[in-house]
Design a protein around this motif. Structure first.
Motif, PDB file in Angstrom:
ATOM      1  N   GLY A 119       0.782  -1.228   0.000  1.00 40.66           N
ATOM      2  CA  GLY A 119       0.000   0.000   0.000  1.00 40.66           C
ATOM      3  C   GLY A 119       0.812   1.275   0.000  1.00 40.66           C
ATOM      4  O   GLY A 119       0.261   2.367   0.127  1.00 40.66           O
ATOM      5  N   GLY A 120       2.133   1.154  -0.103  1.00 41.47           N
ATOM      6  CA  GLY A 120       2.962   2.351  -0.169  1.00 41.47           C
ATOM      7  C   GLY A 120       3.570   2.781   1.146  1.00 41.47           C
ATOM      8  O   GLY A 120       4.402   3.691   1.185  1.00 41.47           O
ATOM      9  N   ILE A 121       3.173   2.136   2.262  1.00 41.94           N
ATOM     10  CA  ILE A 121       3.719   2.489   3.579  1.00 41.94           C
ATOM     11  C   ILE A 121       4.538   1.302   4.089  1.00 41.94           C
ATOM     12  O   ILE A 121       4.019   0.190   4.215  1.00 41.94           O
ATOM     13  CB  ILE A 121       2.598   2.818   4.581  1.00 41.94           C
ATOM     14  CG1 ILE A 121       1.779   4.010   4.090  1.00 41.94           C
ATOM     15  CG2 ILE A 121       3.179   3.098   5.963  1.00 41.94           C
ATOM     16  CD1 ILE A 121       0.597   4.345   4.971  1.00 41.94           C
ATOM     17  N   LEU A 122       5.806   1.519   4.357  1.00 44.40           N
ATOM     18  CA  LEU A 122       6.662   0.458   4.885  1.00 44.40           C
ATOM     19  C   LEU A 122       6.241   0.109   6.311  1.00 44.40           C
ATOM     20  O   LEU A 122       6.025   0.999   7.145  1.00 44.40           O
ATOM     21  CB  LEU A 122       8.126   0.894   4.861  1.00 44.40           C
ATOM     22  CG  LEU A 122       8.732   1.146   3.470  1.00 44.40           C
ATOM     23  CD1 LEU A 122      10.143   1.689   3.603  1.00 44.40           C
ATOM     24  CD2 LEU A 122       8.721  -0.139   2.647  1.00 44.40           C
ATOM     25  N   LEU A 123       6.130  -1.178   6.583  1.00 46.96           N
ATOM     26  CA  LEU A 123       5.682  -1.620   7.903  1.00 46.96           C
ATOM     27  C   LEU A 123       6.837  -1.933   8.838  1.00 46.96           C
ATOM     28  O   LEU A 123       6.628  -2.028  10.057  1.00 46.96           O
ATOM     29  CB  LEU A 123       4.792  -2.861   7.763  1.00 46.96           C
ATOM     30  CG  LEU A 123       3.534  -2.716   6.912  1.00 46.96           C
ATOM     31  CD1 LEU A 123       2.740  -4.015   6.925  1.00 46.96           C
ATOM     32  CD2 LEU A 123       2.680  -1.562   7.402  1.00 46.96           C
ATOM     33  N   GLY A 124       8.040  -2.125   8.291  1.00 48.38           N
ATOM     34  CA  GLY A 124       9.162  -2.515   9.132  1.00 48.38           C
ATOM     35  C   GLY A 124       9.079  -3.990   9.479  1.00 48.38           C
ATOM     36  O   GLY A 124       8.031  -4.626   9.340  1.00 48.38           O
ATOM     37  N   ALA A 125      10.175  -4.550   9.958  1.00 49.76           N
ATOM     38  CA  ALA A 125      10.217  -5.985  10.244  1.00 49.76           C
ATOM     39  C   ALA A 125       9.168  -6.389  11.280  1.00 49.76           C
ATOM     40  O   ALA A 125       8.425  -7.357  11.102  1.00 49.76           O
ATOM     41  CB  ALA A 125      11.613  -6.384  10.718  1.00 49.76           C
ATOM     42  N   GLY A 126       9.097  -5.633  12.369  1.00 52.43           N
ATOM     43  CA  GLY A 126       8.122  -5.970  13.407  1.00 52.43           C
ATOM     44  C   GLY A 126       6.697  -5.849  12.919  1.00 52.43           C
ATOM     45  O   GLY A 126       5.840  -6.675  13.253  1.00 52.43           O
ATOM     46  N   GLY A 127       6.436  -4.827  12.113  1.00 58.44           N
ATOM     47  CA  GLY A 127       5.092  -4.649  11.586  1.00 58.44           C
ATOM     48  C   GLY A 127       4.690  -5.766  10.642  1.00 58.44           C
ATOM     49  O   GLY A 127       3.536  -6.204  10.637  1.00 58.44           O
ATOM     50  N   LEU A 128       5.640  -6.240   9.834  1.00 60.89           N
ATOM     51  CA  LEU A 128       5.349  -7.355   8.931  1.00 60.89           C
ATOM     52  C   LEU A 128       5.059  -8.632   9.709  1.00 60.89           C
ATOM     53  O   LEU A 128       4.118  -9.373   9.381  1.00 60.89           O
ATOM     54  CB  LEU A 128       6.530  -7.584   7.976  1.00 60.89           C
ATOM     55  CG  LEU A 128       6.721  -6.537   6.877  1.00 60.89           C
ATOM     56  CD1 LEU A 128       8.022  -6.777   6.141  1.00 60.89           C
ATOM     57  CD2 LEU A 128       5.535  -6.571   5.903  1.00 60.89           C
ATOM     58  N   VAL A 129       5.861  -8.909  10.722  1.00 62.00           N
ATOM     59  CA  VAL A 129       5.624 -10.104  11.543  1.00 62.00           C
ATOM     60  C   VAL A 129       4.221 -10.081  12.122  1.00 62.00           C
ATOM     61  O   VAL A 129       3.477 -11.066  12.061  1.00 62.00           O
ATOM     62  CB  VAL A 129       6.677 -10.212  12.669  1.00 62.00           C
ATOM     63  CG1 VAL A 129       6.269 -11.280  13.680  1.00 62.00           C
ATOM     64  CG2 VAL A 129       8.048 -10.537  12.090  1.00 62.00           C
ATOM     65  N   ARG A 130       3.840  -8.938  12.687  1.00 69.17           N
ATOM     66  CA  ARG A 130       2.507  -8.832  13.286  1.00 69.17           C
ATOM     67  C   ARG A 130       1.414  -8.953  12.225  1.00 69.17           C
ATOM     68  O   ARG A 130       0.397  -9.599  12.449  1.00 69.17           O
ATOM     69  CB  ARG A 130       2.374  -7.499  14.038  1.00 69.17           C
ATOM     70  CG  ARG A 130       3.179  -7.427  15.326  1.00 69.17           C
ATOM     71  CD  ARG A 130       2.831  -6.176  16.122  1.00 69.17           C
ATOM     72  NE  ARG A 130       3.242  -4.958  15.431  1.00 69.17           N
ATOM     73  CZ  ARG A 130       4.454  -4.413  15.518  1.00 69.17           C
ATOM     74  NH1 ARG A 130       5.380  -4.988  16.266  1.00 69.17           N
ATOM     75  NH2 ARG A 130       4.730  -3.297  14.867  1.00 69.17           N
ATOM     76  N   ALA A 131       1.638  -8.353  11.071  1.00 64.22           N
ATOM     77  CA  ALA A 131       0.611  -8.358  10.027  1.00 64.22           C
ATOM     78  C   ALA A 131       0.365  -9.771   9.496  1.00 64.22           C
ATOM     79  O   ALA A 131      -0.782 -10.199   9.344  1.00 64.22           O
ATOM     80  CB  ALA A 131       1.024  -7.439   8.892  1.00 64.22           C
TER      81      ALA A 131
END
Length: 229
Positions: A119-131
């Motif tokens: 979606g154009g917004i980087l989630l970062g490693a922690g954000g990706l894991v949670r997502a």
């Protein structure tokens, strides 16, 4: 027939038989489309990834995880281009740590694919894991599950005219009925029982009582069967 205790799993939980289950989350403008498929083998699990690559050919990532077998010995995951360890492993952990009952982590024969549209917004490693973890966990919360048990099939031969009555009485007594075969001279009813001598003996006595001693229950093979509880 002799019955021996063994260390094999005798029950586990999986998806109900039927079409793939789908659920979508939007997290910071990225779309996470989770698809779950009942997968008794690796070929079926991998075919889900191939199917979704064709369907969502313009998506950036098709991350996957699956766990297979009553003993859950086959476990695989893929990040599919996401930073290492941020997608496949969290998805796999969501599968293997899923509690299907209090304290029971026995989910198996399930493959999960999460299709991500960035979606154009980087989630970062922690954000990706949670997502990715949340995507699979949420889908599992909503997906229809069923218990599977390794049961002993036992057969009893009765006249055609008696088959319906006997089947209804056995069902009413709480027995799990398998297939019924109607042959030229008789019908063969099959009952699925716990693979233990006392369960077989109890069912034999029940059949003998219901048929006035005119029919005998014979143990056959074991088979994995979906049961409601």
């Amino acid at each position: 027939m002799e019955f021996e205790e063994d260390s094999r799993a005798t029950n586990y939980t999986t998806l109900t038989a039927g079409p793939d289950f789908r659920h979508e989350l939007e997290i910071r403008r990225s779309r996470f489309i989770t698809v779950l498929r009942r997968s008794p083998d690796e070929e079926t699990a991998r075919s889900l990834v191939a199917d979704l690559r064709r369907e969502f050919h313009d998506a950036r990532h098709h991350c996957s995880a699956f766990v297979i077998g009553p003993d859950r010995m086959i476990q695989r995951s893929s990040d599919d281009g996401e930073p290492s360890g941020t997608a496949g492993i969290p998805m796999l952990e969501a599968l293997i740590k899923r509690e299907t009952a209090p304290g029971a982590t026995d989910l198996s024969d399930v493959s999960a694919v999460v299709v991500r549209y960035f979606g154009g917004i980087l989630l970062g490693a922690g954000g990706l894991v949670r997502a990715y973890s949340e995507s699979v966990s949420t889908a599992l919360n909503l997906a229809p599950l069923v218990h599977r048990r390794r049961l002993r099939l036992c057969a009893v031969e009765v006249p055609h005219a008696d088959a319906g009555r006997l089947e209804n009485e056995l069902r009413g007594a709480g027995y799990v009925m398998a297939e019924t075969a109607y042959e030229a001279r008789h019908a063969i009813l099959r009952v699925a029982l716990r693979d233990q001598p006392e369960a077989i003996a109890e069912a034999r006595a029940r059949v003998a009582s219901l048929t006035a001693g005119n029919a005998e229950l014979r143990p056959e093979r074991t088979e994995w069967i979906d049961v409601s509880s």
